[in-house]
Design an enzyme around this catalytic site. Structure first.
Site, PDB file in Angstrom:
ATOM      1  N   GLY A  14      44.526  16.260  56.961  1.00 29.73           N
ATOM      2  CA  GLY A  14      43.225  16.815  57.327  1.00 29.73           C
ATOM      3  C   GLY A  14      42.239  15.705  57.609  1.00 29.73           C
ATOM      4  N   GLY A  16      37.986  15.536  58.501  1.00 22.72           N
ATOM      5  CA  GLY A  16      36.753  16.243  58.792  1.00 22.72           C
ATOM      6  C   GLY A  16      35.537  15.372  58.583  1.00 22.72           C
ATOM      7  CB  ALA A  17      31.954  16.283  58.719  1.00 26.51           C
ATOM      8  CE1 TYR A  18      29.543  16.791  54.366  1.00 24.15           C
ATOM      9  CE2 TYR A  18      30.977  18.545  55.147  1.00 24.15           C
ATOM     10  CZ  TYR A  18      29.708  18.034  54.943  1.00 24.15           C
ATOM     11  OH  TYR A  18      28.617  18.760  55.319  1.00 24.15           O
ATOM     12  CB  VAL A  21      42.700  15.691  53.264  1.00 25.64           C
ATOM     13  CG1 VAL A  21      43.571  16.196  52.106  1.00 25.64           C
ATOM     14  CG2 VAL A  21      41.247  16.124  53.049  1.00 25.64           C
ATOM     15  CE  LYS A  36      36.587  16.180  51.109  1.00 23.79           C
ATOM     16  NZ  LYS A  36      35.842  17.421  50.778  1.00 23.79           N
ATOM     17  CG  ASP A 140      32.860  25.482  55.415  1.00 26.19           C
ATOM     18  OD1 ASP A 140      32.756  26.249  56.398  1.00 26.19           O
ATOM     19  OD2 ASP A 140      33.351  24.350  55.491  1.00 26.19           O
TER      20      ASP A 140
END
Length: 299
Positions: A14, A16-18, A21, A36, A140
């Site tokens: 994964g 993403g913005a944060y 992963v 993460k 979310d």
């Protein structure tokens, strides 16, 4: 291949913005975990609030060992070799796939059996009810944030936008991925736990239809698709609305089964009450779990 002490990176699952992963192996016992990775500038104001919030909420929730909430196993931090960066690793239990991946890989002619949707919906709402009973809004919920274990159990993941709530919160940032975003957020109104119920209704509908219920291309387009189901709201219902409602065509409310013919009477009624336009008219998670939909013998 990166080495994180007791954990060895295998592959990215994964991005993403944060953070990124990874699927990784715990070298002490051979089990898989999800790592993460978040990089933080040491010269900045500190660890981002979203990260601190996620760690705090998950550490608090882990003590309850809820079967439908992903578990945070550890938090590791280390200084990056360059760039004045700190690397933070959240170590989660590893689950094989998410609901979005499961739906997308179904053969075209294959539907998800009703009894399976019923079970997954119950597990989702059990997790939401647990969060709401602890005054936490996820903010979310979407299929890619719902993990599926090898035994089929559903677990809610990714608490980067989760927040402990007051009775009505003002919108401070864009929350909830567009297709699962409730009308009150799109209309820039105050919101409460009803935003999670709306998202859950969209997810349950998607399991029946195998496609997103409201696949909007923009916030305005998203509202238009929602109004096709709920009807265009009266300005009296949203007196402080900053969105010009006159730009939308007048629409007559319809039943969810008009968009998803597969729905039986109980599923149609449950979704109608979860996808009510006004948040005060939506069922709570605990009330959803008492709905006759969950008491019927699945087909």
């Amino acid at each position: 291949m990166e080495d994180f002490g007791d954990f060895r990176d295998l592959d990215v699952i994964g991005n993403g913005a944060y953070g990124i992963v990874y699927r990784a192996r715990d070298q002490t016992n051979g089990t898989y975990v999800a790592l993460k990775k978040i990089r933080i500038s040491i010269l900045s104001d500190g660890i981002p609030m979203t990260t601190l919030r996620e760690i705090s909420l998950l550490k608090n929730l882990d003590s309850y060992n809820h079967p439908h909430i992903v578990k945070l196993l550890d938090v590791i931090h280390r200084r990056a070799e360059r760039d004045n960066m700190l690397e933070l690793y959240l170590v989660f239990e590893y689950l094989e796939r998410d609901l979005a991946d499961y739906i997308s890989h179904l053969p075209t002619s294959t539907i998800i059996p009703t009894h399976q949707i019923q079970r997954l919906s119950r597990e989702l709402l059990n997790g939401i009810d647990f969060l709401h009973s602890h005054r936490i809004i996820h903010r979310d919920l979407k299929p890619s944030n719902l993990l599926i274990a090898s035994d089929g159990t559903l677990k809610i993941a990714d608490f980067g936008l989760a927040k402990s709530y007051d009775f009505e919160m003002r919108l401070t940032s864009v929350v909830v991925t567009l297709w699962y975003r409730s009308p009150e957020i799109l209309l820039c109104q105050s919101y409460n736990s009803g935003v999670d119920i709306w998202s859950a209704g969209c997810i349950i509908a998607e399991m029946y239809a195998k496609r997103a219920l409201f696949p909007g291309s923009s916030e305005g387009n998203q509202l238009g698709k929602i109004f096709e189901l709920t009807g265009k709201p009266n300005i009296e219902d949203w007196p402080n609305c900053s969105v010009d409602l006159d730009q939308f065509l007048m629409t007559i409310p319809c039943e969810p089964r008009q968009l998803i013919p597969r729905l039986d009477d109980f599923a149609n009624d449950l979704l109608k009450n979860m996808l009510a336009l006004l948040p005060q008219n939506r069922l709570s998670a605990s009330t959803c779990l008492q709905h006759p939909y969950f008491n019927q013998e699945p087909l």
